[in-house]
Every structure is written in C-alpha cells, then in structure tokens.
Design an enzyme around this catalytic site. Structure first.
Site, mmCIF file in Angstrom:
data_model
loop_
_atom_site.group_PDB
_atom_site.id
_atom_site.type_symbol
_atom_site.label_atom_id
_atom_site.label_comp_id
_atom_site.label_asym_id
_atom_site.label_seq_id
_atom_site.Cartn_x
_atom_site.Cartn_y
_atom_site.Cartn_z
ATOM 1 N N CYS A 150 0.825 -1.208 0.000
ATOM 2 C CA CYS A 150 0.000 0.000 0.000
ATOM 3 C C CYS A 150 0.864 1.265 0.000
ATOM 4 C CB CYS A 150 -0.992 -0.074 1.154
ATOM 5 S SG CYS A 150 -2.459 0.881 0.817
ATOM 6 N N HIS B 58 -3.396 -4.754 1.711
ATOM 7 C CA HIS B 58 -2.736 -4.996 3.005
ATOM 8 C C HIS B 58 -2.717 -6.495 3.331
ATOM 9 C CE1 HIS B 58 -2.349 -0.983 5.060
ATOM 10 N NE2 HIS B 58 -3.165 -0.639 4.087
ATOM 11 N N GLU C 53 -1.027 -8.087 5.409
ATOM 12 C CA GLU C 53 -0.769 -8.362 6.836
ATOM 13 C C GLU C 53 -2.051 -8.315 7.671
ATOM 14 O OE1 GLU C 53 -0.509 -5.547 5.397
ATOM 15 O OE2 GLU C 53 -0.977 -3.926 6.793
#
Ligand code: GLN
Length: 193
Positions: free
Chosen positions: A79, A176, A178
């Site tokens: 990002c 994202h 994660e």
C-alpha cells in the site's frame, strides 16, 4: 532465521511484525539507520506515504534504504509502501520522496478514499494462488497502479489493474496482506531471500 527489517516510522507495521514472527523470521523494527545493519530483507508497510516520506527524511533513513534497494536486497512494499517504490506518483504531494523509481506509476487513493475501502478475492497463479484458494485482499485508500513498464511482472490483477507486482527482488501490493490471517504472501517473500 532471516532478519527482516520492518519500517516502523508510521502506519501498519505491527501486523507485519506479527506475520513474520509467525513464519519463524526475526522481524526488526526499523526507526533509525543503525536498525538496518544485518537485515536480510525489508518490509515497507501501509500507512500514509506523505507522512512516511517526511519521517524518512527526518530519521535519516531515506538514503540508506534507497541504497539497500539499489543493492538488490529483497523488499516487500504494501500500500503506502508500494507508493514509495514507484517511478511516478499521481495525486501525490510535490515534495513526496521516493525510495526507488521502479518502472510503474501509481495513483494515490486511486480506488477512492477511506469510505471506499473494500475487500476482494485476488488470484496470483504464478505464486500458486488460484481460483480455488484466492487471497482475500483488503484495500484501504489503496493506490491504483496505472502503468507498468517491461521490467515489471504483474502477479495479480483486480479487474484489469495490477494489484501485486514484482521487479526482481522487490514485490509490492496495493492491498494490506498483513491484515488477514493468510500468510502466503509473507511466506513467498521469505522464500525469495
Ligand atoms: N493512501 C495512502 C497514501 O497515500 C496509502 C493507504 C494505505 O497504505 N493503506 O499513502
């Protein structure tokens, strides 16, 4: 155990640290140039690229990280981290600093602003992420990749737009990874070390 730096000036760095620990790597929060000593790879997290750019300047990290990337060390930018790697940033601030100039252009907030954040299934067949087991990707004020040059490999697209790209040892996602429990992309990054 690979030592992976995670740029920890601002933004969504903690979940990257957790994901890397989960996979048996040794994450190292990077806040000062000395933190980069002996790291085998580096994660550039999501957050706010303009703020990160400012903090990269004041922390003295911009130059050593750029040198690290130029030396060919593995990088995973997500990002805002993807934005920091692009040769061209559209709708950025004129003084926004770049850590690399990889051959792609990206539009900040290209999918809309916070309220337009969304999730979508993406596939990356080259990485073994296919239709039967797609990756649930979370897009938050995500950058839209508008052009990619010849040296850029597109690993995943959403509609027609690249959302996961690779250039040699550098991988970057508009979303994202994660923020989901799916660690396949982090595993893939570690496998590239
Ligand atoms: N829109 C942000 C930027 O310009 C990126 C958003 C994110 O990292 N989730 O930096």
């Amino acid at each position: 155990m690979p030592r992976i730096g995670v740029l920890a000036l601002q933004g969504a760095f903690q979940r990257h640290i957790d994901a890397l620990s989960c996979l048996g790597a040794h994450p190292i929060p990077v806040r000062l140039p000395g933190d980069l000593a002996h790291v085998d790879g580096l994660v550039l997290p999501g957050g706010e690229s303009t703020t990160m750019s400012l903090l990269l300047g004041t922390s003295g990290l911009a130059q050593p990280i750029s040198a690290f990337i130029a030396d060919g060390l593995p990088i995973f930018g997500t990002c805002a981290g993807m934005i920091l790697l692009a040769a061209e940033v559209l709708d950025g601030r004129p003084d926004q600093m770049q850590l690399a100039t990889l051959d792609f252009s990206v539009r900040r907030n290209g999918y809309g602003r916070q309220l337009a954040s969304f999730e979508a299934d993406v596939t990356a067949p080259i990485l073994g992420i296919g239709d039967t087991n797609p990756f649930r990707a979370i897009f938050i004020r995500a950058p839209k990749v508008e052009n990619v040059g010849d040296g850029i490999e597109v690993l995943a697209r959403l509609d027609h737009d690249p959302v996961l790209i690779r250039s040699g040892p550098v991988m970057a996602s508009a979303f994202h990874p994660e923020l989901t429990p799916d660690l396949r992309l982090h595993r893939c990054f570690l496998a590239s070390l």
